[in-house]
Every structure is written in structure tokens, then in C-alpha cells.
Design an enzyme around this catalytic site. Structure first.
Site, PDB file in Angstrom:
ATOM      1  N   ALA A  26       0.869  -1.175   0.000  1.00  0.00           N
ATOM      2  CA  ALA A  26       0.000   0.000   0.000  1.00  0.00           C
ATOM      3  C   ALA A  26       0.909   1.229   0.000  1.00  0.00           C
ATOM      4  CB  ALA A  26      -0.888  -0.015   1.237  1.00  0.00           C
ATOM      5  N   GLY A  37       0.584  -4.936   0.933  1.00  0.00           N
ATOM      6  CA  GLY A  37      -0.624  -4.933   0.102  1.00  0.00           C
ATOM      7  C   GLY A  37      -0.391  -5.579  -1.260  1.00  0.00           C
ATOM      8  N   GLU A  52      -0.856  -9.146  -0.660  1.00  0.00           N
ATOM      9  CA  GLU A  52      -2.280  -9.351  -0.383  1.00  0.00           C
ATOM     10  C   GLU A  52      -3.105  -9.286  -1.668  1.00  0.00           C
ATOM     11  OE1 GLU A  52      -2.103  -6.220   2.633  1.00  0.00           O
ATOM     12  OE2 GLU A  52      -2.854  -7.680   4.073  1.00  0.00           O
ATOM     13  N   GLU A 110       4.558  -5.141   7.192  1.00  0.00           N
ATOM     14  CA  GLU A 110       3.813  -4.098   7.910  1.00  0.00           C
ATOM     15  C   GLU A 110       4.327  -3.879   9.325  1.00  0.00           C
ATOM     16  OE1 GLU A 110       2.464  -6.398   5.954  1.00  0.00           O
ATOM     17  OE2 GLU A 110       0.881  -5.507   4.728  1.00  0.00           O
TER      18      GLU A 110
HETATM   19  N1  CO8 Z   1       4.653   3.191  -0.528  1.00  0.00           N
HETATM   20  C1  CO8 Z   1       5.062   4.345  -1.065  1.00  0.00           C
HETATM   21  N2  CO8 Z   1       6.196   4.485  -1.763  1.00  0.00           N
HETATM   22  C2  CO8 Z   1       6.962   3.377  -1.922  1.00  0.00           C
HETATM   23  C3  CO8 Z   1       6.588   2.122  -1.383  1.00  0.00           C
HETATM   24  C4  CO8 Z   1       5.370   2.048  -0.652  1.00  0.00           C
HETATM   25  N3  CO8 Z   1       4.911   0.905  -0.148  1.00  0.00           N
HETATM   26  N4  CO8 Z   1       7.531   1.241  -1.702  1.00  0.00           N
HETATM   27  C5  CO8 Z   1       8.469   1.890  -2.428  1.00  0.00           C
HETATM   28  N5  CO8 Z   1       8.127   3.191  -2.555  1.00  0.00           N
HETATM   29  C6  CO8 Z   1       8.882   4.254  -3.246  1.00  0.00           C
HETATM   30  C7  CO8 Z   1      10.060   4.704  -2.432  1.00  0.00           C
HETATM   31  O1  CO8 Z   1       9.663   5.616  -1.450  1.00  0.00           O
HETATM   32  C8  CO8 Z   1      10.939   5.302  -3.493  1.00  0.00           C
HETATM   33  O2  CO8 Z   1      10.442   6.582  -3.800  1.00  0.00           O
HETATM   34  P1  CO8 Z   1      11.464   7.878  -3.831  1.00  0.00           P
HETATM   35  O3  CO8 Z   1      12.358   7.569  -5.004  1.00  0.00           O
HETATM   36  O4  CO8 Z   1      10.546   9.017  -4.040  1.00  0.00           O
HETATM   37  O5  CO8 Z   1      12.171   7.859  -2.532  1.00  0.00           O
HETATM   38  C9  CO8 Z   1      10.677   4.425  -4.706  1.00  0.00           C
HETATM   39  O6  CO8 Z   1       9.436   3.751  -4.447  1.00  0.00           O
HETATM   40  C10 CO8 Z   1      11.743   3.376  -4.915  1.00  0.00           C
HETATM   41  O7  CO8 Z   1      11.882   2.637  -3.715  1.00  0.00           O
HETATM   42  P2  CO8 Z   1      13.296   2.377  -3.005  1.00  0.00           P
HETATM   43  O8  CO8 Z   1      14.245   3.489  -3.310  1.00  0.00           O
HETATM   44  O9  CO8 Z   1      13.045   2.090  -1.560  1.00  0.00           O
HETATM   45  O10 CO8 Z   1      13.750   1.060  -3.769  1.00  0.00           O
HETATM   46  P3  CO8 Z   1      14.751  -0.080  -3.248  1.00  0.00           P
HETATM   47  O11 CO8 Z   1      15.055  -0.922  -4.419  1.00  0.00           O
HETATM   48  O12 CO8 Z   1      15.890   0.546  -2.475  1.00  0.00           O
HETATM   49  O13 CO8 Z   1      13.901  -0.929  -2.167  1.00  0.00           O
HETATM   50  C11 CO8 Z   1      11.929  -2.084  -1.350  1.00  0.00           C
HETATM   51  C12 CO8 Z   1      12.782  -1.681  -2.557  1.00  0.00           C
HETATM   52  C13 CO8 Z   1      12.702  -3.040  -0.456  1.00  0.00           C
HETATM   53  C14 CO8 Z   1      10.671  -2.764  -1.869  1.00  0.00           C
HETATM   54  C15 CO8 Z   1      11.564  -0.818  -0.541  1.00  0.00           C
HETATM   55  O14 CO8 Z   1      11.037   0.152  -1.438  1.00  0.00           O
HETATM   56  C16 CO8 Z   1      10.561  -1.030   0.546  1.00  0.00           C
HETATM   57  O15 CO8 Z   1      10.886  -1.558   1.604  1.00  0.00           O
HETATM   58  N6  CO8 Z   1       9.290  -0.582   0.332  1.00  0.00           N
HETATM   59  C17 CO8 Z   1       8.251  -0.643   1.315  1.00  0.00           C
HETATM   60  C18 CO8 Z   1       7.746  -2.039   1.460  1.00  0.00           C
HETATM   61  C19 CO8 Z   1       6.678  -2.092   2.499  1.00  0.00           C
HETATM   62  O16 CO8 Z   1       6.906  -1.858   3.685  1.00  0.00           O
HETATM   63  N7  CO8 Z   1       5.454  -2.421   2.086  1.00  0.00           N
HETATM   64  C20 CO8 Z   1       4.344  -2.527   2.968  1.00  0.00           C
HETATM   65  C21 CO8 Z   1       3.538  -1.288   2.889  1.00  0.00           C
HETATM   66  S1  CO8 Z   1       2.316  -1.234   4.160  1.00  0.00           S
HETATM   67  C22 CO8 Z   1       1.055  -2.086   3.523  1.00  0.00           C
HETATM   68  O17 CO8 Z   1       1.080  -2.604   2.442  1.00  0.00           O
HETATM   69  C23 CO8 Z   1      -0.135  -2.139   4.421  1.00  0.00           C
HETATM   70  C24 CO8 Z   1      -1.179  -3.043   3.818  1.00  0.00           C
HETATM   71  C25 CO8 Z   1      -2.493  -2.658   4.332  1.00  0.00           C
HETATM   72  C26 CO8 Z   1      -3.552  -3.067   3.381  1.00  0.00           C
HETATM   73  C27 CO8 Z   1      -3.114  -2.873   1.981  1.00  0.00           C
HETATM   74  C28 CO8 Z   1      -4.240  -2.865   1.058  1.00  0.00           C
HETATM   75  C29 CO8 Z   1      -3.728  -2.426  -0.236  1.00  0.00           C
END
Ligand code: CO8
Length: 258
Positions: free
Chosen positions: A66, A109, A112, A132
Site C-alpha cells: 500500500a 498490500g 495481499e 507491515e
Molecule cells: N509506498 C510508497 N512508496 C513506496 C513504497 C510504498 N509501499 N515502496 C516503495 N516506494 C517508493 C520509495 O519511497 C521510493 O520513492 P522515492 O524515489 O521518491 O524515494 C521508490 O518507491 C523506490 O523505492 P526504493 O528506493 O526504496 O527502492 P529499493 O530498491 O531501495 O527498495 C523495497 C525496494 C525493499 C521494496 C523498498 O522500497 C521497501 O521496503 N518498500 C516498502 C515495502 C513495504 O513496507 N510495504 C508494505 C507497505 S504497508 C502495507 O502494504 C499495508 C497493507 C495494508 C492493506 C493494503 C491494502 C492495499
């Protein structure tokens, strides 16, 4: 074919290929992506020429969860009164079969959403997790429920409580995905499988999907009864007559979705 802001929608024969397309954010699932998915699957539901759906992302990410930036400042009242993420249920209620083609990250998400699909084909580079807990929350769209049903309690608990990831081969061993293929083949393998599914009778495929999904909701006696009743009902279809006649006459059936 319609234009969307955050997804690409194409028709490949009888299959609709939906590609999550928000590369700057690794396909983080903002409201706009979800709305596009809902709109596209609603259009597909009304299109008799489409028999199955392939849902995919990019090479680097199916979806990284998400959108954290979109939700981080929400209050409890905003989350609760908007019933945040409830609209995702739409994807789980799509009646046409969905094959997910997953490369790269399927996290939070994203994992999911993938579990709302019916079959998952994973590229060798795919990674799955429910991170999460690392953000101070828990999965909110099925990660505590569908994941347990998919891979069992201990493995689901490990992912949900540690926030760690598993790779494609582990996901296949655990039963989260049905096949692992070279990353560049993931979409083709999914399209091939979806094309096969779409070659059968549409109402029969929808009945098969609904009946298998009933296994998640019903006890065994009720599930078997539901299965038998749906089975009986299919004898009202021309496609049942055609399918069985073709077998006896040693020819290929021509299904008409009637
Ligand atoms: N939300 C918003 N932006 C994101 C997300 C995210 N989940 N994931 C990546 N991005 C963005 C980053 O902020 C970054 O943007 P910017 O260049 O502006 O800083 C861009 O995408 C590229 O990401 P990274 O630079 O971090 O890329 P890496 O290759 O270094 O890392 C990862 C990749 C490991 C996937 C890393 O991006 C990461 O850890 N992302 C978050 C993963 C996460 O925690 N996901 C869970 C989110 S919470 C959730 O899903 C709650 C679910 C609730 C219900 C959902 C229903 C839909």
C-alpha cells in the site's frame, strides 16, 4: 481498450492483461491504482469476449505494498470512517479467473493483492513478504487471513511477525505460488495458462472459481453440498451438452458460453 492513469489494460486474444504501471513508486498501491483496477475489472466483467485476466507488475516489483506516503498521516477516525482498504474486496469478488504474474517485490498490500488472484506464477526473482510490522502496523487486506490459509500458521506467523521475505522457490515449496519460471517468461507463462482457461465455457470457469473459493468459507459438509448443487446446475448449460457430446463424438467442443 481504455486508458488508465496507473495501469495498462490490453487484450491478448480472450485474455485481458492488466499491468500495474507506477514505476516511480515500485507500483505502491495508491488509491488511483486501486480505482483503476476496480474500473478495469468492472469493464472486463461486462465484456463477453474476455474469459480470464492476467495481472502483473514490472520486472522490479509486482507491487511494494500500500502507499505508505498516502496513509502515513491518517488518523484513526479517517481510517475507520472511510473503512480504508475495504474497496480492495472488489478484486477478490471478480468472477473471471485471475492469474497473477509476479516478478520482483510482492510486499504488504502487493502480496495481499496477489493472494486475491486465483493462480500465481512467479519469476525466479520474486520476493514475498508482509513487512507491515516494520512500519508499526499489521497487514490490512488479507495478509493475516489468506496467507494462513495458503501456507499454514507457522510460516504465515513467521512472515507477519518478523517482516522478513521469502524467495520464489520457498514460496513454491510453501504453496503460495503454483509455478516458478525464468523472470522473462513469467507473463508469457501466465498468458498461456489464462488463454487455456479462457478457451473453456465462461460460466463453467466462473462456477469452478466460485466453488473452489467456497472451500475457504464453508465447512466440509456444506462445501461438498454447495459443490454438488453447482455441479447439478451446470446441466442447464448448452456447454455441458456440447462438452460431453464432443467427447463421445471424438471431436473438439465449441463452447458458446450458454
Ligand atoms: N509506498 C510508497 N512508496 C513506496 C513504497 C510504498 N509501499 N515502496 C516503495 N516506494 C517508493 C520509495 O519511497 C521510493 O520513492 P522515492 O524515489 O521518491 O524515494 C521508490 O518507491 C523506490 O523505492 P526504493 O528506493 O526504496 O527502492 P529499493 O530498491 O531501495 O527498495 C523495497 C525496494 C525493499 C521494496 C523498498 O522500497 C521497501 O521496503 N518498500 C516498502 C515495502 C513495504 O513496507 N510495504 C508494505 C507497505 S504497508 C502495507 O502494504 C499495508 C497493507 C495494508 C492493506 C493494503 C491494502 C492495499
Amino acid at each position: 481498450e481504455k486508458e488508465y492513469d496507473f495501469i495498462l489494460a490490453e487484450k491478448k486474444g480472450k485474455v485481458a492483461l492488466l499491468t500495474l504501471n507506477r514505476p516511480k513508486a515500485l507500483n505502491a498501491l495508491c488509491n488511483g491504482i486501486i480505482q483503476d483496477l476496480i474500473d478495469a475489472t468492472t469493464a472486463i466483467a461486462a465484456d463477453d469476449t474476455v474469459g480470464a485476466i492476467v495481472l502483473t507488475g514490472s520486472t522490479k516489483a509486482f507491487a511494494a505494498g500500500a502507499d505508505i506516503k498516502e496513509m502515513k498521516d491518517k488518523s484513526f477516525v479517517q481510517a475507520f470512517s472511510s473503512n480504508m482498504f475495504a474497496e480492495w474486496g472488489h478484486i477478490a469478488r471478480v468472477t473471471k479467473p485471475i492469474v497473477a504474474a509476479v516478478n520482483g517485490y510482492a510486499l504488504g498490500g502487493g502480496c495481499e493483492l496477489m493472494m486475491m488472484a486465483d493462480i500465481v506464477i512467479a519469476g525466479e526473482n520474486a520476493k514475498f513478504g508482509q513487512p507491515e510490522i516494520t512500519l508499526g502496523v499489521i497487514p490490512g487486506c488479507g495478509g493475516t487471513q489468506r496467507l494462513v490459509r495458503a501456507i499454514g500458521k507457522s510460516k504465515a506467523m513467521e512472515l507477519v511477525l518478523t517482516g522478513g521475505m521469502i524467495d520464489a522457490l520457498q514460496a513454491e515449496r510453501d504453496g503460495l505460488v503454483s509455478k516458478v519460471v525464468p523472470a522473462e517468461k513469467t507473463v508469457d507463462v501466465a498468458l498461456e495458462m489464462a488463454t487455456k482457461i479462457a478457451s473453456y465455457s465462461l460460466p463453467v470457469a466462473a462456477a469452478a472459481k466460485e466453488t473452489v473459493n467456497a472451500a475457504f468459507e464453508l465447512n466440509l459438509a456444506e462445501g461438498l453440498r454447495f459443490e454438488r448443487r453447482i455441479f447439478h446446475s451446470l446441466f442447464a448449460l448448452q456447454d455441458q451438452k456440447e462438452g460431453m457430446a464432443a467427447f463421445v463424438e471424438k471431436r473438439k467442443p465449441t463452447f458458446t458460453n450458454t
